[in-house]
Design an enzyme around this catalytic site. Structure first.
Site, short mmCIF file in Angstrom:
data_model
loop_
_atom_site.label_atom_id
_atom_site.label_comp_id
_atom_site.label_asym_id
_atom_site.label_seq_id
_atom_site.Cartn_x
_atom_site.Cartn_y
_atom_site.Cartn_z
N HIS A 186 -14.99 -8.47 5.37
CA HIS A 186 -14.09 -8.31 4.21
C HIS A 186 -14.26 -9.41 3.17
O HIS A 186 -13.47 -9.50 2.23
CB HIS A 186 -12.63 -8.21 4.66
CG HIS A 186 -12.42 -7.10 5.66
ND1 HIS A 186 -12.45 -5.78 5.30
CD2 HIS A 186 -12.27 -7.12 6.99
CE1 HIS A 186 -12.30 -5.04 6.38
NE2 HIS A 186 -12.19 -5.83 7.42
N GLU A 244 -4.47 6.72 8.57
CA GLU A 244 -5.40 7.46 7.72
C GLU A 244 -6.59 7.92 8.53
O GLU A 244 -6.93 7.31 9.54
CB GLU A 244 -5.94 6.54 6.60
CG GLU A 244 -5.02 6.36 5.41
CD GLU A 244 -5.63 5.48 4.33
OE1 GLU A 244 -6.74 4.94 4.53
OE2 GLU A 244 -5.00 5.33 3.28
N ARG A 259 -5.13 -8.51 -10.78
CA ARG A 259 -5.60 -9.83 -11.25
C ARG A 259 -7.01 -9.68 -11.81
O ARG A 259 -7.64 -8.63 -11.65
CB ARG A 259 -5.64 -10.80 -10.08
CG ARG A 259 -6.58 -10.27 -8.99
CD ARG A 259 -6.92 -11.27 -7.91
NE ARG A 259 -7.99 -10.76 -7.06
CZ ARG A 259 -7.84 -9.98 -6.01
NH1 ARG A 259 -6.63 -9.57 -5.65
NH2 ARG A 259 -8.88 -9.57 -5.30
N LYS A 287 0.83 -1.21 0.00
CA LYS A 287 0.00 0.00 0.00
C LYS A 287 0.86 1.26 0.00
O LYS A 287 0.50 2.26 -0.64
CB LYS A 287 -0.92 0.00 1.21
CG LYS A 287 -1.94 -1.08 1.06
CD LYS A 287 -2.97 -1.07 2.15
CE LYS A 287 -3.78 -2.26 1.81
NZ LYS A 287 -4.64 -2.90 2.52
C1 MV4 Z 1 -10.65 2.09 5.04
C2 MV4 Z 1 -11.92 2.22 5.63
C3 MV4 Z 1 -12.26 3.41 6.19
N1 MV4 Z 1 -11.37 4.44 6.18
N2 MV4 Z 1 -9.81 3.14 5.05
C4 MV4 Z 1 -10.81 -2.61 4.39
C5 MV4 Z 1 -9.88 -3.51 3.65
C6 MV4 Z 1 -8.88 -2.65 2.99
N3 MV4 Z 1 -8.77 -3.03 1.61
C7 MV4 Z 1 -9.38 -1.25 3.14
N4 MV4 Z 1 -10.49 -1.28 4.01
C8 MV4 Z 1 -11.04 -0.14 4.52
N5 MV4 Z 1 -10.24 0.95 4.49
C9 MV4 Z 1 -10.18 4.27 5.62
N6 MV4 Z 1 -9.33 5.30 5.64
C10 MV4 Z 1 -12.77 1.12 5.61
C11 MV4 Z 1 -12.33 -0.07 5.06
C12 MV4 Z 1 -13.28 -1.14 5.08
C13 MV4 Z 1 -13.78 -1.70 3.91
C14 MV4 Z 1 -13.35 -1.30 2.65
C15 MV4 Z 1 -13.87 -1.86 1.52
C16 MV4 Z 1 -14.84 -2.85 1.61
C17 MV4 Z 1 -15.25 -3.26 2.82
C18 MV4 Z 1 -14.73 -2.71 3.99
C19 MV4 Z 1 -15.20 -3.15 5.22
C20 MV4 Z 1 -14.70 -2.60 6.37
C21 MV4 Z 1 -13.73 -1.60 6.29
#
Ligand code: MV4
Length: 493
Positions: free
Chosen positions: A234, A199, A291, A115
Site C-alpha cells: 500500500h 465487497e 488533499r 468509506k
Molecule cells: C480492494 C481491492 C480488491 N477488491 N477492494 C487497498 C487499500 C484501499 N484503499 C483499497 N484497497 C483495495 N481495495 C476490492 N473490492 C484491492 C485493494 C488493494 C489495492 C488498491 C489500490 C492500490 C493498491 C492495492 C493493493 C492491494 C489491495
C-alpha cells in the site's frame, strides 16, 4: 492573499512555497527541531519553530500553528499532504480563526474520510461500485448471506480504513466469522471505529486515480488519470500519467464519474478520486482523497497546470480559468519515489547522512526533494527523499529517460530504492504496461537487484579507470610541459 503558512515539511512544503513565490505571495514555514536546516525553512520568507521532532509535538499541533499564523497576519494555510491535511477539525478551526484553509470544506473532508459515508453520498450519482453491501455489518451471519450472493472471494474492509489496514480477504464461508472478528478489532484499535463492510474481492486490479479541480462556483473539471499500480504494501513506488490502458472513451467515462463523486460532497479545491480497474476494464469507485497528492507532479507535466496555483486560486474564491474542453494530455510523465530504504533488506528504512547527493538534470527531468548534500535523514518522518519525475513524448521515451536520470542520480551514505526503480524500468512486463497491484509481490526478488548494482559497480569502475587514465595523461603532459618550460628557461638563462 498576501501571506500563506505552509503547515508541512520536506519536499511538499518547498513545492508549495515555489508556487507561492511565483504568485507574489509570501510564505511562512513552520518546522520542528529536526528540520532547522531543511531547505524549506531556508526558502520561506519567515519561519516559526514549533517544537521537538516528533510530529505530535510539532507538525500536528494545529492550534499552535493557527496561533502563530494569527500573530504573523497569515491569510491562508496550505496543509500539504499527510499531517493535518485531511483533518476536518483543523480545517474548521482555521476557518473559525478567519484564515482561509487551502483545501476543501470540513464537510467534504468528513464525508470522504469515511468509506461508508462516501458510499452513501455517491449513491444517487450513478457511480460504479464494487458489488457488496454499503452499510456496516455486525452479524457474521449477515456477512455470509452477502458473500453467498456476490460469491467468494470477498474482502472485509474497515469504513475508517486506509492503507490496507483492517482489510481481510476471505476465500471460504467457514473462515468468514473469524476474519470478520479480526477485521473489527484491527479497525477498532487502529481507527477507534470498528465498523466494517463487505465487497467482492477484485484479485488483480489496477489502481487508477483521477485528479479533479473544483471552484466554489459549481465548476468541476478532471485532469485525467494517474496509474499507481506499482506499489508495495500500500505504499506507492511508481506513478505515471496517462495510464497506458485507458482509451479516450474510458478516460472520459472515468473522468465524468470522478466529477460526479466530487459533486456528491459539494467539493472545492484539488482532489483525487480512486478507482479499481479490473482485467475486463470495468472500473469501480474506491474512495476520494481530499488533499493534494504526493504524485501530483505527473499530472502537472502532462497538462501544464500548476495544481498548487489552482488550489490557491479556488481557495480565494476565483472561478476556474479553464473548462474541461480546454484540457488536453500532452506527452507522458513517469514518477519514481526515492525512499531511504534498502530494497535488498525487505525495504527496511535506512537512516544516516547524505554523504554525496547529486541530482539528475537535463531534458524532461524534474526533481522534487527536500534535502541537500551533507544533511541527515530524520528518523521521525516519512523516509521519502525525493520524487524523480521524467517527461517525454511517449511512455517508452519517459521510461528510458527515467533510466538515464536514475544513472545520473548519485546518493551515497544511505541505501535508497533507486536501483529497485531501475529494475522496474527494465522489466518487460512494466515496459509493455502489463501491470497490476500485485506486480512487486509477484515479480520482485532482492537477488534481482544484483544486475542493477553490478551495472552501477561496473560504471563506477569504468569511471574511476577513465579518470585515472585522464589524470595520468594530464600528469604526463604537465611534466612534459614542465620539461619544455625548464628547457626554455634554461635556454634563456
Ligand atoms: C480492494 C481491492 C480488491 N477488491 N477492494 C487497498 C487499500 C484501499 N484503499 C483499497 N484497497 C483495495 N481495495 C476490492 N473490492 C484491492 C485493494 C488493494 C489495492 C488498491 C489500490 C492500490 C493498491 C492495492 C493493493 C492491494 C489491495
Amino acid at each position: 492573499m498576501k501571506k500563506v503558512l505552509v503547515a508541512n515539511r520536506g519536499e511538499i512544503a518547498l513545492r508549495v512555497m515555489r508556487s507561492l513565490r511565483e504568485m507574489g505571495i509570501s510564505s511562512v514555514a513552520v518546522y520542528s527541531e529536526a528540520d532547522r536546516l531543511a531547505p524549506f525553512v531556508q526558502y520561506a520568507d519567515e519561519a516559526i519553530l514549533l517544537g521537538p521532532p516528533p510530529s505530535a509535538q510539532s507538525y500536528l499541533l494545529g492550534e499552535k500553528i493557527i496561533e502563530e499564523a494569527l500573530k504573523l497576519g497569515v491569510e491562508g494555510i496550505h496543509p500539504g499532504y499527510g499531517f493535518l491535511s485531511e483533518n476536518a477539525d483543523f480545517a474548521t478551526k482555521v476557518e473559525a480563526a478567519g484564515i482561509t484553509f487551502i483545501g476543501p470544506s470540513p464537510h467534504s473532508i468528513t464525508i470522504m474520510g469515511s468509506k461508508l459515508a462516501a458510499k452513501a453520498a455517491v449513491a444517487s450519482y450513478d457511480i460504479p461500485m464494487v458489488p457488496g453491501i454499503d452499510r456496516a455489518v455486525e452479524d457474521p451471519k449477515e456477512a455470509i448471506e452477502v458473500a453467498n450472493k456476490i460469491g467468494y472471494p470477498i474482502l472485509i474492509k474497515a469504513s475508517a480504513g486506509g492503507g490496507g489496514k483492517g482489510m481481510r480477504v476471505v476465500e471460504r464461508a467457514e473462515d468468514l466469522e473469524e476474519q470478520m472478528k479480526l477485521a473489527v478489532s484491527e479497525a477498532e484499535s487502529s481507527f477507534g471505529d470498528g465498523s466494517v463492510f463487505v465487497e467482492k474481492y477484485i484479485g488483480a486490479p489496477r489502481h487508477i486515480e483521477i485528479q479533479i479541480l473544483a471552484d466554489q462556483h459549481g465548476n468541476t473539471v478532471h485532469l485525467f488519470e494517474r496509474e499507481c499500480s506499482i506499489q508495495r504494501r500500500h505504499q506507492k513506488v511508481i506513478e505515471e500519467a496517462p495510464s497506458a490502458v485507458l482509451d479516450d472513451k474510458l478516460r472520459a467515462e472515468m473522468g465524468q464519474a470522478a466529477i460526479r463523486v466530487a459533486e456528491s460532497c459539494k467539493y472545492h479545491g484539488a482532489g483525487t478520486v480512486e478507482f479499481l480497474l479490473d482485467e475486463n476494464k470495468n472500473f469501480f469507485f474506491l474512495e476520494m482523497n481530499t488533499r493534494l497528492q504526493v504524485e501530483h507532479p505527473v499530472t502537472e507535466m502532462i497538462t501544464g497546470v500548476d495544481l498548487v496555483r489552482e488550489q490557491i486560486n479556488v481557495a480565494r474564491g476565483e472561478k476556474l480559468a479553464f473548462r474541461q474542453e480546454d484540457l488536453k494530455i500532452k506527452g507522458h510523465a513517469m514518477e519514481v519515489r526515492v525512499y531511504a530504504e534498502d530494497p535488498c533488506n525487505n525495504f527496511l528504512p535506512d537512516i544516516g547522512k547524505l554523504e554525496r547527493y547529486v541530482r539528475p538534470q537535463g531534458p524532461g527531468v524534474r526533481v522534487d526533494d527536500g534535502f541537500e548534500e551533507g544533511m541527515d535523514i530524520p528518523i521521525y518522518y516519512d523516509p521519502m527523499i525525493a520524487k524523480l519525475v521524467t517527461f517525454a513524448d511517449d511512455r517508452i521515451l519517459a521510461i528510458d529517460r527515467m533510466k538515464r536520470a536514475i544513472q545520473e542520480y548519485k546518493i551515497t551514505g544511505i541505501e535508497t530504492t533507486l536501483a529497485f526503480a531501475a529494475w522496474v524500468m527494465d522489466h518487460p512486463l512494466f515496459r509493455s504496461a502489463d501491470i497490476d497491484t500485485n506486480f512487486i509481490k509477484k515479480h520482485f526478488k532482492p537477488e534481482m537487484l544484483q544486475n542493477e548494482k553490478e551495472d552501477e559497480i561496473r560504471l563506477a569502475a569504468f569511471l574511476s579507470q577513465h579518470l585515472l587514465e585522464k589524470k595520468t595523461a594530464m600528469v604526463d603532459s604537465a611534466s612534459s610541459a614542465n620539461k619544455r618550460r625548464s628547457n626554455w628557461k634554461s635556454r634563456k638563462a
